[in-house]
Design a protein around this motif. Structure first.
Motif, mmCIF file in Angstrom:
data_model
loop_
_atom_site.group_PDB
_atom_site.id
_atom_site.type_symbol
_atom_site.label_atom_id
_atom_site.label_comp_id
_atom_site.label_asym_id
_atom_site.label_seq_id
_atom_site.Cartn_x
_atom_site.Cartn_y
_atom_site.Cartn_z
ATOM 1 N N ASN A 30 3.157 0.591 7.070
ATOM 2 C CA ASN A 30 2.037 1.526 7.316
ATOM 3 C C ASN A 30 1.800 1.813 8.790
ATOM 4 O O ASN A 30 0.894 2.580 9.128
ATOM 5 C CB ASN A 30 0.756 0.968 6.684
ATOM 6 C CG ASN A 30 0.860 0.961 5.177
ATOM 7 O OD1 ASN A 30 0.865 2.008 4.551
ATOM 8 N ND2 ASN A 30 0.971 -0.225 4.596
ATOM 9 N N GLY A 55 3.428 7.439 0.997
ATOM 10 C CA GLY A 55 2.729 6.313 1.639
ATOM 11 C C GLY A 55 1.229 6.543 1.630
ATOM 12 O O GLY A 55 0.471 5.697 2.086
ATOM 13 N N LEU A 78 0.809 -1.222 0.000
ATOM 14 C CA LEU A 78 0.000 0.000 0.000
ATOM 15 C C LEU A 78 0.840 1.269 0.000
ATOM 16 O O LEU A 78 0.441 2.297 0.564
ATOM 17 C CB LEU A 78 -0.977 0.002 1.201
ATOM 18 C CG LEU A 78 -1.789 -1.284 1.381
ATOM 19 C CD1 LEU A 78 -2.536 -1.273 2.714
ATOM 20 C CD2 LEU A 78 -2.765 -1.482 0.241
ATOM 21 N N CYS A 120 -3.605 11.131 9.433
ATOM 22 C CA CYS A 120 -3.319 9.680 9.377
ATOM 23 C C CYS A 120 -2.169 9.303 10.320
ATOM 24 O O CYS A 120 -2.112 8.173 10.794
ATOM 25 C CB CYS A 120 -2.921 9.263 7.975
ATOM 26 S SG CYS A 120 -4.110 9.628 6.705
ATOM 27 N N ASP A 130 -4.982 4.729 11.915
ATOM 28 C CA ASP A 130 -5.845 3.653 11.432
ATOM 29 C C ASP A 130 -5.924 2.468 12.386
ATOM 30 O O ASP A 130 -6.679 1.533 12.155
ATOM 31 C CB ASP A 130 -5.369 3.203 10.040
ATOM 32 C CG ASP A 130 -5.453 4.359 9.057
ATOM 33 O OD1 ASP A 130 -6.395 5.155 9.180
ATOM 34 O OD2 ASP A 130 -4.560 4.488 8.192
ATOM 35 N N HIS A 177 -9.888 6.324 3.068
ATOM 36 C CA HIS A 177 -10.599 6.576 4.333
ATOM 37 C C HIS A 177 -11.308 7.937 4.252
ATOM 38 O O HIS A 177 -10.852 8.823 3.521
ATOM 39 C CB HIS A 177 -9.619 6.656 5.520
ATOM 40 C CG HIS A 177 -8.842 5.411 5.762
ATOM 41 N ND1 HIS A 177 -7.475 5.345 5.565
ATOM 42 C CD2 HIS A 177 -9.219 4.193 6.207
ATOM 43 C CE1 HIS A 177 -7.051 4.128 5.884
ATOM 44 N NE2 HIS A 177 -8.083 3.414 6.267
HETATM 45 N N1 LIG Z 1 -6.206 7.462 7.596
HETATM 46 C C1 LIG Z 1 -5.525 7.317 6.475
HETATM 47 O O1 LIG Z 1 -5.993 7.701 5.427
HETATM 48 N N2 LIG Z 1 -4.384 6.647 6.511
HETATM 49 C C2 LIG Z 1 -3.495 6.512 5.399
HETATM 50 C C3 LIG Z 1 -3.160 5.094 5.144
HETATM 51 C C4 LIG Z 1 -2.179 4.914 4.021
HETATM 52 C C5 LIG Z 1 -1.709 3.481 3.847
HETATM 53 N N3 LIG Z 1 -0.675 3.378 2.871
HETATM 54 C C6 LIG Z 1 -2.853 2.575 3.469
HETATM 55 O O2 LIG Z 1 -3.109 2.429 2.270
HETATM 56 O O3 LIG Z 1 -3.480 2.009 4.350
#
Ligand SMILES: NC(=O)NCCC[C@H](N)C(=O)O
Length: 408
Positions: free
Chosen positions: A136, A392, A36, A398, A142, A248
């Motif tokens: 991540n 990322g 990801l 995040c 998250d 998200h």
């Molecule tokens: N709350 C968020 O939007 N978090 C970002 C997450 C990025 C991570 N590379 C993912 O795809 O889960």
């Protein structure tokens, strides 16, 4: 310190972060998509950008408690029961590798080794196993969301993030920090998923949950029902595009103030009939379709809410800056936010709404004597560089999981 979050913008008192470590250097061009990430990122620069963000937060809020999730994980794993619990849950849930034959060896690792194994995917003590890393972890948002005195422990949708969920579950189950609120924890089981980036705590009685690429309908309903049993009066479900760029809700919508939000227009302003309100009444849940998010929020809050456009009016700038997390701002206090410096069109738009834009490096230099007063500074965006971090696909919100905020 009280673990309690009842708003998106109340003065920040405690936050969990993760400064990128060796796990990001274990991402290869071949594994990056699966993991990801949109590119392989340079650990040293990513770390320095992250440390700059932390320095901005410390300068703005000298009293702020910043906890590194790796330390929480390691402290938790000092307890042998926690090590056995994590070993069992790795064996049960790790989808890309059979860990059953090495379960005993995993449980015998010491706290540091087990944390490293879970984060980096391997340890010299178990040479036969090499899992993918968890780069991540940097996006601590998250992993869980505190809603008043309840904690929703995320269940990741993607295999690449499952181990993060298992680590957070172990921390909430065993770390002394969670002793008071552990009894209120909400865990999601089975095939359902929910990730913290989809949960926004607007007020002590109102929560938004995004139905996204990552949060399933049944996952969010499970969480919503339990939140309502634990005192939340209303949940607004927002159906958002199931896309990589908006995985998200908080990638397209964040609060910068109690009455102002930064929004990605195509996915929020231009959408109709994408919000359902859930309200508890006499033991059952009343559902009602709302015409749009602005209407639903203003009705629920009883005051106007201004939507500030990520990227301004130009559709290309909107798309570019949403991609680099222009809508993913993080509030340190009502009207004082941090975000990636590169999202200049978004910040120009915020200037029109009375925000002062301050470069993080100048901010840290000017206030190194501790003289910044967040309660009198007025509306402000403090920026930091995030050219590695944003690859990322996550921004300031995040990368932060608040565990304590003052009420707005
Ligand atoms: N709350 C968020 O939007 N978090 C970002 C997450 C990025 C991570 N590379 C993912 O795809 O889960």
């Amino acid at each position: 310190m009280d673990l309690r979050v009842s708003s998106e913008t109340g003065l920040l008192k405690g936050v969990i972060t993760h400064t990128p470590g060796p796990e990001v250097s274990l991402v290869s061009p071949e594994t990056k998509d699966q993991l990801l990430f949109d590119d392989i990122i340079y650990e040293l620069d990513a770390r320095n950008e992250h440390l700059d963000m932390l320095q901005v937060m410390r300068t703005a809020l000298p009293e702020l408690q910043i906890l590194e999730v790796r330390n929480l994980i390691t402290e938790t794993l000092e307890n042998p029961d926690a090590r056995a619990y994590l070993a069992d849950s790795l064996v049960r849930n790790q989808r890309d590798g059979n860990l059953a034959p090495v379960r005993a060896q995993i449980a015998e690792l010491d706290a540091q080794e087990l944390a490293a194994f879970a984060i980096e995917g391997s340890t010299p003590s178990i040479p036969s196993v090499e899992l993918l890393p968890t780069p991540n972890l940097l996006f601590t948002r998250d992993l869980a969301a505190i809603v008043n005195d309840v904690i929703v422990v995320s269940k990741a949708a993607k295999t690449a993030r499952i181990r993060e969920s298992l680590m957070m579950d172990t921390v909430v189950t065993f770390h002394p920090m969670y002793e008071e609120i552990r009894k209120n924890a909400i865990f999601i089981s089975g095939e359902d998923s929910i990730e913290g980036g989809d949960i926004l705590v607007v007020r002590d009685d109102l929560v938004l949950i995004g139905m996204s690429e990552r949060t399933t309908f049944s996952g969010l309903m499970h969480a919503a029902r339990q939140l309502m049993d634990k005192g939340i009066n209303q949940v607004l479900i927002i159906d958002i595009p199931k896309k990589r760029s908006s995985m998200h809700l908080d990638t397209i919508f964040t609060f910068s103030n109690y009455n102002e939000c930064v929004v990605f227009p195509p996915a929020i302003i231009d959408r109709k009939d994408n919000v359902v309100s859930l309200v508890k009444s006499n033991g059952s849940i009343i559902t009602e379709l709302k015409p749009n998010l602005k209407y639903a929020l203003e009705e629920a809050l009883g005051h106007e809410v201004t939507f500030i456009k990520c990227g301004g009016d130009d559709p290309t700038a909107q798309q570019r800056e949403q991609w680099s997390d222009g809508a993913n701002t993080f509030a340190l206090a009502p009207g004082v936010i941090i975000g990636y410096e590169r999202n200049v069109n978004t910040f120009r738009e915020m200037e029109k709404h009375g925000y002062k834009i301050v470069a993080g490096k100048d901010f840290v230099k000017n206030y190194s004597d501790g003289s910044f007063d967040i309660s009198t500074c007025g509306k402000m965006v403090i920026t930091f560089e995030g050219h590695e971090l944003c690859r990322g696909r996550g921004g300031a919100r995040c990368m932060t999981q608040p565990f304590s905020r003052m009420v707005d």
